[in-house]
Design a protein around this motif. Structure first.
Motif, PDB file in Angstrom:
ATOM      1  N   ALA A 183     -15.891  -0.595  29.162  1.00  0.00           N
ATOM      2  CA  ALA A 183     -17.244  -1.123  28.931  1.00  0.00           C
ATOM      3  C   ALA A 183     -17.981  -1.384  30.235  1.00  0.00           C
ATOM      4  O   ALA A 183     -19.201  -1.228  30.313  1.00  0.00           O
ATOM      5  N   GLU A 184     -17.263  -1.848  31.266  1.00  0.00           N
ATOM      6  CA  GLU A 184     -17.863  -2.145  32.568  1.00  0.00           C
ATOM      7  C   GLU A 184     -18.953  -3.220  32.445  1.00  0.00           C
ATOM      8  O   GLU A 184     -19.980  -3.167  33.111  1.00  0.00           O
ATOM      9  N   GLY A 185     -18.717  -4.187  31.577  1.00  0.00           N
ATOM     10  CA  GLY A 185     -19.690  -5.243  31.358  1.00  0.00           C
ATOM     11  C   GLY A 185     -19.375  -6.490  32.159  1.00  0.00           C
ATOM     12  O   GLY A 185     -18.501  -6.487  33.040  1.00  0.00           O
ATOM     13  N   PRO A 186     -20.054  -7.585  31.854  1.00  0.00           N
ATOM     14  CA  PRO A 186     -19.793  -8.851  32.542  1.00  0.00           C
ATOM     15  C   PRO A 186     -18.368  -9.336  32.303  1.00  0.00           C
ATOM     16  O   PRO A 186     -17.777  -9.076  31.246  1.00  0.00           O
ATOM     17  N   GLU A 187     -17.838 -10.056  33.256  1.00  0.00           N
ATOM     18  CA  GLU A 187     -16.513 -10.651  33.108  1.00  0.00           C
ATOM     19  C   GLU A 187     -16.510 -11.646  31.952  1.00  0.00           C
ATOM     20  O   GLU A 187     -17.506 -12.336  31.702  1.00  0.00           O
ATOM     21  N   GLY A 188     -15.364 -11.709  31.260  1.00  0.00           N
ATOM     22  CA  GLY A 188     -15.212 -12.686  30.196  1.00  0.00           C
ATOM     23  C   GLY A 188     -15.678 -12.223  28.834  1.00  0.00           C
ATOM     24  O   GLY A 188     -15.728 -13.027  27.896  1.00  0.00           O
ATOM     25  N   ALA A 189     -16.003 -10.946  28.686  1.00  0.00           N
ATOM     26  CA  ALA A 189     -16.444 -10.436  27.386  1.00  0.00           C
ATOM     27  C   ALA A 189     -15.286 -10.474  26.388  1.00  0.00           C
ATOM     28  O   ALA A 189     -14.125 -10.257  26.746  1.00  0.00           O
ATOM     29  N   ARG A 190     -15.614 -10.764  25.122  1.00  0.00           N
ATOM     30  CA  ARG A 190     -14.610 -10.823  24.056  1.00  0.00           C
ATOM     31  C   ARG A 190     -15.172 -10.187  22.800  1.00  0.00           C
ATOM     32  O   ARG A 190     -16.388 -10.153  22.593  1.00  0.00           O
ATOM     33  N   ALA A 191     -14.266  -9.689  21.961  1.00  0.00           N
ATOM     34  CA  ALA A 191     -14.666  -9.105  20.676  1.00  0.00           C
ATOM     35  C   ALA A 191     -14.006  -9.878  19.542  1.00  0.00           C
ATOM     36  O   ALA A 191     -12.916 -10.452  19.699  1.00  0.00           O
ATOM     37  N   PHE A 192     -14.664  -9.870  18.383  1.00  0.00           N
ATOM     38  CA  PHE A 192     -14.196 -10.617  17.224  1.00  0.00           C
ATOM     39  C   PHE A 192     -14.366  -9.788  15.962  1.00  0.00           C
ATOM     40  O   PHE A 192     -15.302  -8.987  15.851  1.00  0.00           O
ATOM     41  N   TRP A 193     -13.450  -9.997  15.016  1.00  0.00           N
ATOM     42  CA  TRP A 193     -13.623  -9.446  13.681  1.00  0.00           C
ATOM     43  C   TRP A 193     -14.470 -10.393  12.843  1.00  0.00           C
ATOM     44  O   TRP A 193     -14.284 -11.604  12.896  1.00  0.00           O
ATOM     45  N   LEU A 194     -15.368  -9.829  12.063  1.00  0.00           N
ATOM     46  CA  LEU A 194     -16.151 -10.597  11.103  1.00  0.00           C
ATOM     47  C   LEU A 194     -15.980  -9.985   9.727  1.00  0.00           C
ATOM     48  O   LEU A 194     -15.827  -8.767   9.597  1.00  0.00           O
ATOM     49  N   GLU A 195     -16.053 -10.808   8.702  1.00  0.00           N
ATOM     50  CA  GLU A 195     -16.053 -10.298   7.333  1.00  0.00           C
ATOM     51  C   GLU A 195     -17.448 -10.447   6.754  1.00  0.00           C
ATOM     52  O   GLU A 195     -18.058 -11.519   6.825  1.00  0.00           O
ATOM     53  N   THR A 196     -17.966  -9.377   6.200  1.00  0.00           N
ATOM     54  CA  THR A 196     -19.302  -9.402   5.624  1.00  0.00           C
ATOM     55  C   THR A 196     -19.253  -9.963   4.203  1.00  0.00           C
ATOM     56  O   THR A 196     -18.196 -10.080   3.592  1.00  0.00           O
ATOM     57  N   ALA A 197     -20.421 -10.267   3.666  1.00  0.00           N
ATOM     58  CA  ALA A 197     -20.506 -10.831   2.318  1.00  0.00           C
ATOM     59  C   ALA A 197     -20.017  -9.857   1.260  1.00  0.00           C
ATOM     60  O   ALA A 197     -19.642 -10.289   0.161  1.00  0.00           O
ATOM     61  N   ASP A 198     -20.018  -8.556   1.559  1.00  0.00           N
ATOM     62  CA  ASP A 198     -19.478  -7.581   0.602  1.00  0.00           C
ATOM     63  C   ASP A 198     -18.070  -7.134   0.986  1.00  0.00           C
ATOM     64  O   ASP A 198     -17.623  -6.056   0.625  1.00  0.00           O
ATOM     65  N   ASN A 199     -17.388  -7.989   1.768  1.00  0.00           N
ATOM     66  CA  ASN A 199     -15.941  -7.853   2.014  1.00  0.00           C
ATOM     67  C   ASN A 199     -15.555  -6.643   2.852  1.00  0.00           C
ATOM     68  O   ASN A 199     -14.526  -6.002   2.617  1.00  0.00           O
ATOM     69  N   LEU A 200     -16.358  -6.335   3.860  1.00  0.00           N
ATOM     70  CA  LEU A 200     -15.978  -5.343   4.852  1.00  0.00           C
ATOM     71  C   LEU A 200     -15.723  -6.029   6.186  1.00  0.00           C
ATOM     72  O   LEU A 200     -16.242  -7.127   6.440  1.00  0.00           O
ATOM     73  N   ARG A 201     -14.939  -5.373   7.033  1.00  0.00           N
ATOM     74  CA  ARG A 201     -14.648  -5.918   8.351  1.00  0.00           C
ATOM     75  C   ARG A 201     -15.451  -5.166   9.405  1.00  0.00           C
ATOM     76  O   ARG A 201     -15.388  -3.932   9.493  1.00  0.00           O
ATOM     77  N   VAL A 202     -16.241  -5.903  10.181  1.00  0.00           N
ATOM     78  CA  VAL A 202     -16.988  -5.328  11.290  1.00  0.00           C
ATOM     79  C   VAL A 202     -16.570  -6.046  12.573  1.00  0.00           C
ATOM     80  O   VAL A 202     -15.950  -7.109  12.535  1.00  0.00           O
ATOM     81  N   ARG A 203     -16.934  -5.460  13.698  1.00  0.00           N
ATOM     82  CA  ARG A 203     -16.551  -6.023  14.990  1.00  0.00           C
ATOM     83  C   ARG A 203     -17.799  -6.363  15.798  1.00  0.00           C
ATOM     84  O   ARG A 203     -18.753  -5.579  15.842  1.00  0.00           O
ATOM     85  N   VAL A 204     -17.804  -7.536  16.419  1.00  0.00           N
ATOM     86  CA  VAL A 204     -18.861  -7.902  17.355  1.00  0.00           C
ATOM     87  C   VAL A 204     -18.238  -8.172  18.710  1.00  0.00           C
ATOM     88  O   VAL A 204     -17.048  -8.488  18.820  1.00  0.00           O
TER      89      VAL A 204
END
Length: 333
Positions: A12-33
């Motif tokens: 990614a070559e982004g800022p230090e300390g970046a993190r990713a998380f799984w989220l569950e949507t209201a229609d029960n899918l998993r997305v990543r932020v």
């Protein structure tokens, strides 16, 4: 509850300390932020809506530039792409059931921004397909101080004689259960992974091209092929519906490459001409992805965007900007 998700920080070559998380949507899918941190005295947080085929690592360099201007960045893998749940048994097919389903992802992303207690106000940056999703979100009342778009997909560029065929193929394929089939001339191959740099539709910068290609080659799970017939039909329908809706009363700025060959530029020009507080800037020599161009061009676009954000945050600046439309040409190199 947000759980840690895989994140390829070196790519990614982004800022230090970046993190990713799984989220569950209201229609029960998993997305990543992914959260790319900004400075401690941040001016706010940019909600970054990527385009079709894209993923959170792709915007690491952009997030680093935004951090330099005082902003945190939160971005997302939409359903059906990146490491989010894919929408068909063929993981390479760019597929969606209904275009408005992306709003479930938006809602989960905004909730995550609040759960992470990211600095407010929120601002919006949306590219290509993300621009279509963003316009729908703004119409729904997405609470941002200002919005920026690069190559927004408010229409898809195609020859006029092909439009009826595209509508008919998408509608007919859905009726007979073939909506997942790839649109004509496309297939499972990732454009960035398989196309040569020469003559590509995305960027004039070789390093920017290599940056994108390196990510999808080293992490093949990030690759996405062409759109399904269902996706094309849904995208055309959503663009047509949004074209009939007035622009939201949120300051907006759009950047379009001078050599844009993917989205419908006349629709962008009409939309921005009628947008309250709207500006349109043409990036000289630019292609579809002006944020994946060389560092000088990318930084000029980021500087103009963040200056617009800052003006929107000032009552005097926002009032001064509201009726204007810019003809500024930003050189690509």
């Amino acid at each position: 509850m947000m759980l840690d998700a895989p994140f390829h920080g070196a790519l990614a070559e982004g800022p230090e300390g970046a993190r990713a998380f799984w989220l569950e949507t209201a229609d029960n899918l998993r997305v990543r932020v992914a959260h790319y941190p900004g400075p401690a005295d941040a001016a706010g947080t940019v909600l970054l809506f990527p385009g079709r085929t894209e993923y959170v690592e792709k915007y690491g360099r952009v997030a680093k530039d935004l951090a330099g201007h005082g902003y945190h960045t939160l971005t997302i893998d939409w359903r059906g792409q990146g490491l989010a749940d894919r929408m068909h048994t063929d993981p390479r097919a760019g597929h969606v059931t209904l275009f408005r389903d992306y709003q479930f992802d938006v809602d989960a992303m905004v909730a995550a921004a609040r759960d992470l207690d990211l600095p407010q106000p929120f601002y919006l940056l949306a590219h290509s397909m993300g621009g279509c999703i963003a316009l729908r979100s703004l119409v729904r009342g997405l609470d941002v101080r200002a919005a920026a778009f690069t190559g927004p997909m408010w229409g898809i560029r195609m020859a006029v004689p092909l439009r009826p065929a595209a509508w008919a193929l998408g509608w007919g394929s859905a009726r007979i259960g073939m909506g997942h089939v790839y649109a004509p001339t496309t297939g499972p191959e990732s454009y960035v992974a398989s196309a040569p740099f020469a003559g590509n539709l995305l960027t004039t910068d070789r390093d920017g091209w290599d940056y994108m290609r390196r990510q999808v080659v080293e992490v093949p799970e990030l690759q996405l092929g062409g759109p399904s017939l269902r996706w094309v039909h849904q995208a055309l329908a959503e663009c047509a519906t949004l074209a009939r809706i007035p622009s939201p009363d949120v300051p907006g700025i759009a950047f379009v490459g001078e050599n844009e060959r993917i989205v419908d530029v006349p629709r962008i020009m009409r939309r921005m001409a009628a947008w309250p507080g709207g500006k349109l800037e043409i990036v000289g020599g630019g292609e579809h992805e002006v944020l994946m161009d060389g560092p000088p061009a990318r930084r000029r676009v980021i500087a103009a965007m963040t200056a617009f954000f800052a003006a929107a945050g000032s009552p005097q600046g926002a009032a001064a900007d509201r009726p204007s439309r810019s003809g500024l040409v930003c050189p690509a190199h």
